[in-house]
Design a protein around this motif. Structure first.
Motif, PDB file in Angstrom:
ATOM      1  N   ALA A  98       0.833  -1.207   0.000  1.00  0.00           N
ATOM      2  CA  ALA A  98       0.000   0.000   0.000  1.00  0.00           C
ATOM      3  C   ALA A  98       0.867   1.255   0.000  1.00  0.00           C
ATOM      4  O   ALA A  98       1.773   1.389   0.826  1.00  0.00           O
ATOM      5  CB  ALA A  98      -0.919  -0.006   1.219  1.00  0.00           C
ATOM      6  N   LEU A 102      -3.764   4.700  -2.987  1.00  0.00           N
ATOM      7  CA  LEU A 102      -4.510   3.702  -2.203  1.00  0.00           C
ATOM      8  C   LEU A 102      -4.632   4.146  -0.751  1.00  0.00           C
ATOM      9  O   LEU A 102      -5.692   4.005  -0.131  1.00  0.00           O
ATOM     10  CB  LEU A 102      -3.817   2.334  -2.291  1.00  0.00           C
ATOM     11  CG  LEU A 102      -4.451   1.206  -1.458  1.00  0.00           C
ATOM     12  CD1 LEU A 102      -5.881   0.914  -1.911  1.00  0.00           C
ATOM     13  CD2 LEU A 102      -3.610  -0.062  -1.523  1.00  0.00           C
ATOM     14  N   CYS A 103      -3.571   4.697  -0.202  1.00  0.00           N
ATOM     15  CA  CYS A 103      -3.580   5.142   1.200  1.00  0.00           C
ATOM     16  C   CYS A 103      -4.335   6.456   1.364  1.00  0.00           C
ATOM     17  O   CYS A 103      -4.918   6.720   2.421  1.00  0.00           O
ATOM     18  CB  CYS A 103      -2.142   5.294   1.706  1.00  0.00           C
ATOM     19  SG  CYS A 103      -1.219   3.749   1.593  1.00  0.00           S
ATOM     20  N   GLN A 105      -6.988   7.167  -0.340  1.00  0.00           N
ATOM     21  CA  GLN A 105      -8.411   6.896  -0.577  1.00  0.00           C
ATOM     22  C   GLN A 105      -8.998   5.853   0.378  1.00  0.00           C
ATOM     23  O   GLN A 105     -10.195   5.578   0.333  1.00  0.00           O
ATOM     24  CB  GLN A 105      -8.610   6.419  -2.027  1.00  0.00           C
ATOM     25  CG  GLN A 105      -8.277   7.495  -3.052  1.00  0.00           C
ATOM     26  CD  GLN A 105      -8.036   6.934  -4.452  1.00  0.00           C
ATOM     27  OE1 GLN A 105      -8.104   5.728  -4.670  1.00  0.00           O
ATOM     28  NE2 GLN A 105      -7.749   7.818  -5.393  1.00  0.00           N
ATOM     29  N   THR A 106      -8.160   5.252   1.231  1.00  0.00           N
ATOM     30  CA  THR A 106      -8.624   4.238   2.182  1.00  0.00           C
ATOM     31  C   THR A 106      -7.955   4.490   3.538  1.00  0.00           C
ATOM     32  O   THR A 106      -7.173   5.437   3.685  1.00  0.00           O
ATOM     33  CB  THR A 106      -8.255   2.808   1.716  1.00  0.00           C
ATOM     34  OG1 THR A 106      -6.825   2.664   1.785  1.00  0.00           O
ATOM     35  CG2 THR A 106      -8.730   2.524   0.294  1.00  0.00           C
ATOM     36  N   THR A 107      -8.236   3.629   4.492  1.00  0.00           N
ATOM     37  CA  THR A 107      -7.621   3.766   5.821  1.00  0.00           C
ATOM     38  C   THR A 107      -6.357   2.911   5.959  1.00  0.00           C
ATOM     39  O   THR A 107      -5.813   2.785   7.053  1.00  0.00           O
ATOM     40  CB  THR A 107      -8.634   3.352   6.912  1.00  0.00           C
ATOM     41  OG1 THR A 107      -9.082   2.019   6.621  1.00  0.00           O
ATOM     42  CG2 THR A 107      -9.835   4.290   6.930  1.00  0.00           C
ATOM     43  N   ILE A 108      -5.896   2.324   4.846  1.00  0.00           N
ATOM     44  CA  ILE A 108      -4.699   1.464   4.896  1.00  0.00           C
ATOM     45  C   ILE A 108      -3.461   2.336   5.058  1.00  0.00           C
ATOM     46  O   ILE A 108      -3.296   3.346   4.370  1.00  0.00           O
ATOM     47  CB  ILE A 108      -4.582   0.593   3.620  1.00  0.00           C
ATOM     48  CG1 ILE A 108      -5.856  -0.250   3.436  1.00  0.00           C
ATOM     49  CG2 ILE A 108      -3.357  -0.317   3.685  1.00  0.00           C
ATOM     50  CD1 ILE A 108      -5.942  -0.953   2.102  1.00  0.00           C
ATOM     51  N   ASP A 120      -6.137  -2.404  -9.565  1.00  0.00           N
ATOM     52  CA  ASP A 120      -7.030  -1.265  -9.792  1.00  0.00           C
ATOM     53  C   ASP A 120      -6.983  -0.918 -11.272  1.00  0.00           C
ATOM     54  O   ASP A 120      -5.902  -0.925 -11.879  1.00  0.00           O
ATOM     55  CB  ASP A 120      -6.575  -0.036  -8.984  1.00  0.00           C
ATOM     56  CG  ASP A 120      -6.933  -0.131  -7.507  1.00  0.00           C
ATOM     57  OD1 ASP A 120      -7.928  -0.808  -7.179  1.00  0.00           O
ATOM     58  OD2 ASP A 120      -6.227   0.474  -6.678  1.00  0.00           O
TER      59      ASP A 120
END
Length: 242
Positions: A98, A102-103, A105-108, A120
């Motif tokens: 990650a 990606l980070c 747009q998400t909580t990762i 993706d």
């Protein structure tokens, strides 16, 4: 470039010229660097040559492992001969770790190793800022068949396995990468574009304390400096290994 070869297309990092054989093209790599959909631009002398040489070596590796690509041969250090393809307007991004969008747009958390590779898919359209696209939307706008999309996803996973192993051998962690595909004159799907530090995130594994040292375009995106030095290091490691 010889005057008889007309410029077919000029992108952010490459120029594509006609070839004497109508089913081939000549691809010239430019020294331009762009980021954030070309909002950030610069020129780095020698970048085109390094990306061309690195791409050629990676394409050769993939071809040896039965991956169909557009690459035929090097013409010179910053130009390659390739099969002419009709590019599919999708960008296939595979993530092993990650990082980046990606980070955002998400909580990762950045640097998290993903349990399995994440693919993706983005619509290749500068005006729309290359949006993330779903399988149903791909079908809705009739970009390609479901079977061809499955084939591309299968090829992407195979390419990841080959490249991840190869880069590990030269002490580079393959964080993520972007691929583009197209149809040749016989309607075969071929891997196109380039495989270089411009479209792969590569971290140096020769680091202690889990320090992230990027040897890719993040050096330009994030104003880290040393872009040519990083690309040269990758090219050197590939040459030393091969």
């Amino acid at each position: 470039m010889n005057n008889k070869h007309e410029l077919i297309y000029e992108g952010k990092a490459k120029k594509v010229f006609s070839h004497d054989d109508i089913n081939k093209v000549i691809i010239e790599f430019k020294d331009d660097a762009t980021a954030f959909n070309a909002l950030k631009k610069a020129k780095f002398e020698g970048k085109g040559k390094l990306n061309c040489l690195i791409s050629a070596r990676i394409f050769e590796l993939l071809i040896k492992n039965n991956i169909p690509t557009h690459f035929i041969e090097l013409k010179n250090e910053n130009t390659m001969i390739a099969h002419k393809i009709n590019v599919i307007p999708l960008e296939i991004v595979l993530r092993n770790t990650a990082y980046g969008s990606l980070c955002q747009q998400t909580t990762i958390k950045p640097g998290t190793t993903l349990a399995k590779p994440l693919i993706d898919i983005y619509l290749k359209n500068d005006q729309l800022n290359d949006p993330l696209i779903t399988r149903d939307r791909i079908e809705l706008i009739n970009i390609l068949s479901s079977e061809d999309l499955d084939l591309i996803i299968d090829l992407t996973l195979k390419i990841n396995g080959i490249m991840k192993s190869f880069f590990k051998n030269i002490q580079l962690q393959l964080v993520d990468f972007k691929l583009e595909f197209g149809y040749d004159c016989k309607k075969n799907i071929l891997l196109g574009d380039e495989i270089s530090p411009d479209n792969c995130r590569l971290w140096d594994m020769n680091q202690k304390n889990d320090t992230i040292v990027s040897l890719d375009k993040d050096r330009f995106r994030n104003d880290l400096g040393g872009l040519i030095e990083a690309y040269s290091e990758i090219n050197q490691r590939i040459n030393d290994f091969i």
